[in-house]
Design a protein around this motif. Structure first.
Motif, short mmCIF file in Angstrom:
data_model
loop_
_atom_site.label_atom_id
_atom_site.label_comp_id
_atom_site.label_asym_id
_atom_site.label_seq_id
_atom_site.Cartn_x
_atom_site.Cartn_y
_atom_site.Cartn_z
N SER A 2 44.93 39.17 37.82
CA SER A 2 45.14 39.31 39.35
C SER A 2 46.41 39.96 39.63
O SER A 2 46.46 40.96 40.36
N SER A 186 35.77 38.39 42.18
CA SER A 186 36.67 37.45 41.88
C SER A 186 38.27 38.00 42.03
O SER A 186 39.11 37.30 42.57
N VAL A 187 38.45 39.37 41.86
CA VAL A 187 39.78 39.87 41.83
C VAL A 187 40.00 40.72 43.05
O VAL A 187 40.81 41.59 43.24
N ALA A 190 43.16 40.18 45.13
CA ALA A 190 44.20 40.82 44.34
C ALA A 190 44.41 42.30 44.60
O ALA A 190 45.57 42.81 45.06
#
Length: 235
Positions: A2, A186-187, A190
């Protein structure tokens, strides 16, 4: 991962390119599952946000020509990927392409902007970007002296469309599936943080940051080449 995506997204937001050059080789060392599929997807979203923000300055005819060139490059890249049978072969190929990207970025070469150069560099961007998720350096050689107000959003639009085409090609050949999609999602937070910070810093880029980016990418590419050769020798 991240933190790395945040840093790469800051670079992308500030200069309009550079996400793949920073993120891809380091992700390959940290967690290879993120390359190339998830990194291509994240790069698509990051570039798309940048292009949308300045969409009124995008030169669409140039995007179309370069995208056609990229499409032909993607076909070549997918054929090459079909012959890569081992992890060592992929690491070696990946490392060599990243090293080529670093050299192209650092050399300062300038290619005259034309329809032919857009096609040619779009083709090279497709080859490099599909395998390594680093497709920006070839186009940067053409847009080196172009007005920043047009160059940045035009490149962002090209990379968003180009990454989408590469992602589709990787998906139909089995290199990008549900697992890679989940990793990319999922990132995304970020990436959003990095993009927001990068917009605050836009216009404050420094030559030292460029040198640090090239140094990190160059070192990572050499490590990947060495790992690939070592694995090939062992097998």
């Amino acid at each position: 991962v991240s933190l790395l995506v945040i840093g790469a997204s800051i670079v992308q937001a500030v200069v309009g390119m550079g996400f793949g050059l920073l993120a891809a080789p380091l992700l390959m060392l940290i967690e290879p599952a993120y390359v190339p599929g998830p990194t291509v997807l994240i790069g698509m979203v990051s570039s798309g946000l940048g292009g949308w923000r300045e969409r009124q300055h995008i030169v669409w005819p140039e995007v179309a020509v370069a995208a056609f060139g990229r499409l032909t490059g993607i076909v070549v890249a997918l054929i090459l990927l079909a012959f890569i049978a081992t992890t060592g072969q992929f690491r070696l190929t990946f490392g060599l392409l990243v090293l080529l990207a670093v050299i192209l970025t650092a050399c300062g070469w300038k290619i005259r902007h034309s329809q032919l150069s857009l096609l040619g560099m779009g083709w090279l961007s497709g080859c490099m970007g599909t395998i390594s998720a680093v497709g920006a350096p070839p186009l940067a050689l053409i847009y080196h002296d172009r007005p920043r107000l047009q160059a940045r959003p035009t490149l962002a639009a090209f990379f968003a469309i180009g990454c989408a085409m590469s992602a589709f090609g990787l998906a139909i050949t089995g290199w990008l599936g549900l697992r890679e999609l989940v990793l990319a999602i999922s990132v995304l937070p970020a990436m959003a943080v990095g993009t927001w910070v990068g917009r605050k810093w836009s216009g404050q880029s420094n030559q030292r940051y460029r040198l640090a980016l090239l140094a990190l990418a160059g070192i990572a590419s050499i490590i990947l080449i060495a790992q690939g050769i070592d694995q090939l020798v062992r097998t």
